[in-house]
Design a protein around this motif. Structure first.
Motif, PDB file in Angstrom:
ATOM      1  N   ALA A 113      -3.355   5.851  -9.374  1.00 53.59           N
ATOM      2  CA  ALA A 113      -2.647   4.604  -9.647  1.00 53.59           C
ATOM      3  C   ALA A 113      -2.430   4.496 -11.145  1.00 53.59           C
ATOM      4  O   ALA A 113      -3.176   5.060 -11.942  1.00 53.59           O
ATOM      5  CB  ALA A 113      -3.446   3.407  -9.145  1.00 53.59           C
ATOM      6  N   VAL A 114      -1.405   3.755 -11.525  1.00 58.33           N
ATOM      7  CA  VAL A 114      -1.160   3.432 -12.923  1.00 58.33           C
ATOM      8  C   VAL A 114      -1.437   1.944 -13.067  1.00 58.33           C
ATOM      9  O   VAL A 114      -0.811   1.117 -12.402  1.00 58.33           O
ATOM     10  CB  VAL A 114       0.291   3.766 -13.336  1.00 58.33           C
ATOM     11  CG1 VAL A 114       0.545   3.338 -14.773  1.00 58.33           C
ATOM     12  CG2 VAL A 114       0.564   5.246 -13.162  1.00 58.33           C
ATOM     13  N   ALA A 169       1.441   3.494  -7.560  1.00 62.09           N
ATOM     14  CA  ALA A 169       0.378   4.138  -6.796  1.00 62.09           C
ATOM     15  C   ALA A 169       0.975   5.239  -5.944  1.00 62.09           C
ATOM     16  O   ALA A 169       2.144   5.181  -5.562  1.00 62.09           O
ATOM     17  CB  ALA A 169      -0.338   3.119  -5.916  1.00 62.09           C
ATOM     18  N   GLY A 170       0.177   6.240  -5.662  1.00 63.53           N
ATOM     19  CA  GLY A 170       0.662   7.327  -4.827  1.00 63.53           C
ATOM     20  C   GLY A 170      -0.380   8.395  -4.627  1.00 63.53           C
ATOM     21  O   GLY A 170      -1.475   8.354  -5.183  1.00 63.53           O
ATOM     22  N   GLU A 190       3.505   4.864  -3.032  1.00 60.93           N
ATOM     23  CA  GLU A 190       3.197   3.749  -2.138  1.00 60.93           C
ATOM     24  C   GLU A 190       3.527   2.439  -2.832  1.00 60.93           C
ATOM     25  O   GLU A 190       3.746   2.400  -4.044  1.00 60.93           O
ATOM     26  CB  GLU A 190       1.715   3.787  -1.760  1.00 60.93           C
ATOM     27  CG  GLU A 190       1.336   4.999  -0.943  1.00 60.93           C
ATOM     28  CD  GLU A 190      -0.116   4.960  -0.497  1.00 60.93           C
ATOM     29  OE1 GLU A 190      -0.745   3.891  -0.623  1.00 60.93           O
ATOM     30  OE2 GLU A 190      -0.602   5.991  -0.021  1.00 60.93           O
ATOM     31  N   ASP A 191       3.516   1.357  -2.048  1.00 58.40           N
ATOM     32  CA  ASP A 191       3.771   0.023  -2.583  1.00 58.40           C
ATOM     33  C   ASP A 191       2.585  -0.385  -3.461  1.00 58.40           C
ATOM     34  O   ASP A 191       1.450  -0.490  -2.986  1.00 58.40           O
ATOM     35  CB  ASP A 191       3.959  -0.971  -1.438  1.00 58.40           C
ATOM     36  CG  ASP A 191       4.351  -2.349  -1.937  1.00 58.40           C
ATOM     37  OD1 ASP A 191       4.746  -2.460  -3.123  1.00 58.40           O
ATOM     38  OD2 ASP A 191       4.265  -3.310  -1.154  1.00 58.40           O
ATOM     39  N   ASP A 250      -6.201   0.828  -0.597  1.00 56.56           N
ATOM     40  CA  ASP A 250      -5.521  -0.290   0.032  1.00 56.56           C
ATOM     41  C   ASP A 250      -6.374  -1.545  -0.084  1.00 56.56           C
ATOM     42  O   ASP A 250      -7.563  -1.540   0.206  1.00 56.56           O
ATOM     43  CB  ASP A 250      -5.250   0.046   1.502  1.00 56.56           C
ATOM     44  CG  ASP A 250      -4.305  -0.939   2.161  1.00 56.56           C
ATOM     45  OD1 ASP A 250      -3.623  -1.664   1.416  1.00 56.56           O
ATOM     46  OD2 ASP A 250      -4.251  -0.964   3.392  1.00 56.56           O
ATOM     47  N   SER A 251      -5.781  -2.645  -0.502  1.00 55.62           N
ATOM     48  CA  SER A 251      -6.529  -3.885  -0.670  1.00 55.62           C
ATOM     49  C   SER A 251      -6.982  -4.452   0.673  1.00 55.62           C
ATOM     50  O   SER A 251      -8.023  -5.080   0.767  1.00 55.62           O
ATOM     51  CB  SER A 251      -5.689  -4.918  -1.409  1.00 55.62           C
ATOM     52  OG  SER A 251      -4.514  -5.201  -0.690  1.00 55.62           O
ATOM     53  N   LYS A 252      -6.216  -4.226   1.742  1.00 51.10           N
ATOM     54  CA  LYS A 252      -6.601  -4.738   3.057  1.00 51.10           C
ATOM     55  C   LYS A 252      -7.867  -4.066   3.558  1.00 51.10           C
ATOM     56  O   LYS A 252      -8.739  -4.705   4.126  1.00 51.10           O
ATOM     57  CB  LYS A 252      -5.470  -4.526   4.058  1.00 51.10           C
ATOM     58  CG  LYS A 252      -4.244  -5.357   3.771  1.00 51.10           C
ATOM     59  CD  LYS A 252      -3.152  -5.085   4.767  1.00 51.10           C
ATOM     60  CE  LYS A 252      -1.890  -5.866   4.425  1.00 51.10           C
ATOM     61  NZ  LYS A 252      -0.781  -5.543   5.328  1.00 51.10           N
TER      62      LYS A 252
END
Length: 174
Positions: free
Chosen positions: A3-4, A41-42, A48-49, A99-101
């Protein structure tokens, strides 16, 4: 997964297990924080979102960065100023990028067990009679509001005036 993230006006590319030094953040060593401003992110070539991704990090230490010397000089004007500066920084270890979820679902499970223990602890002391508080010492003077007892107890005694020296004889020379 990478992630950035943006923190302290700078951007960092992070992955799980990375150690980074960022501008000073609130917290003590050992605390876990969440870096909320995820820009990208990826994983590999797949992006990814970024809104669904959170980055959690552990504070390793609060430290100072290397010293920067600032030297000002104006030639032929006898003007020289030398200053040094060490910027405050926080050392972070990236714990998870994900993932935050998934993290929100895992968090209540960890918190559910301590809540049951807290309920049992609250019920147990209620059955025991409350212990009496010890009476304060009568010979001690009450502390003034806004001051600490240690400050009033450790005041230095007032200094005495220095003894006066005998007046020296002065002769008038004419």
């Amino acid at each position: 997964m990478f992630a950035v993230v943006r923190t302290g006006g700078k951007q960092y590319r992070v992955a799980a297990g990375d150690k980074i030094a960022v501008e000073k953040l609130a917290g003590d060593a050992g605390d876990t924080i969440t870096l909320g401003d995820v820009l990208l992110a990826g994983e590999g070539d797949k992006m990814e979102d970024a809104g669904k991704v959170t980055v959690s990090a552990e504070i390793i230490a609060q430290a100072k960065s290397e010293k920067v010397t600032v030297f000002k000089k104006r030639r032929r004007h006898n003007y020289r100023r030398k200053n040094g500066h060490r910027q405050q920084m926080t050392l972070l270890r990236i714990v998870a990028v994900g993932d935050s979820k998934a993290e929100k679902k895992a968090a209540p499970k960890k918190e559910a067990a301590p809540k049951a223990d807290e309920a049992a602890e609250k019920a147990a002391p209620a059955s025991k009679p409350a212990a009496k508080k010890a009476a304060p010492k009568k010979d001690a003077a009450p502390a003034k509001s806004g001051t600490h007892e240690t400050e009033t107890a450790k005041k230095a005694p007032a200094k005495k005036a220095a003894p006066k020296k005998a007046a020296a004889k002065t002769e008038d020379k004419k």
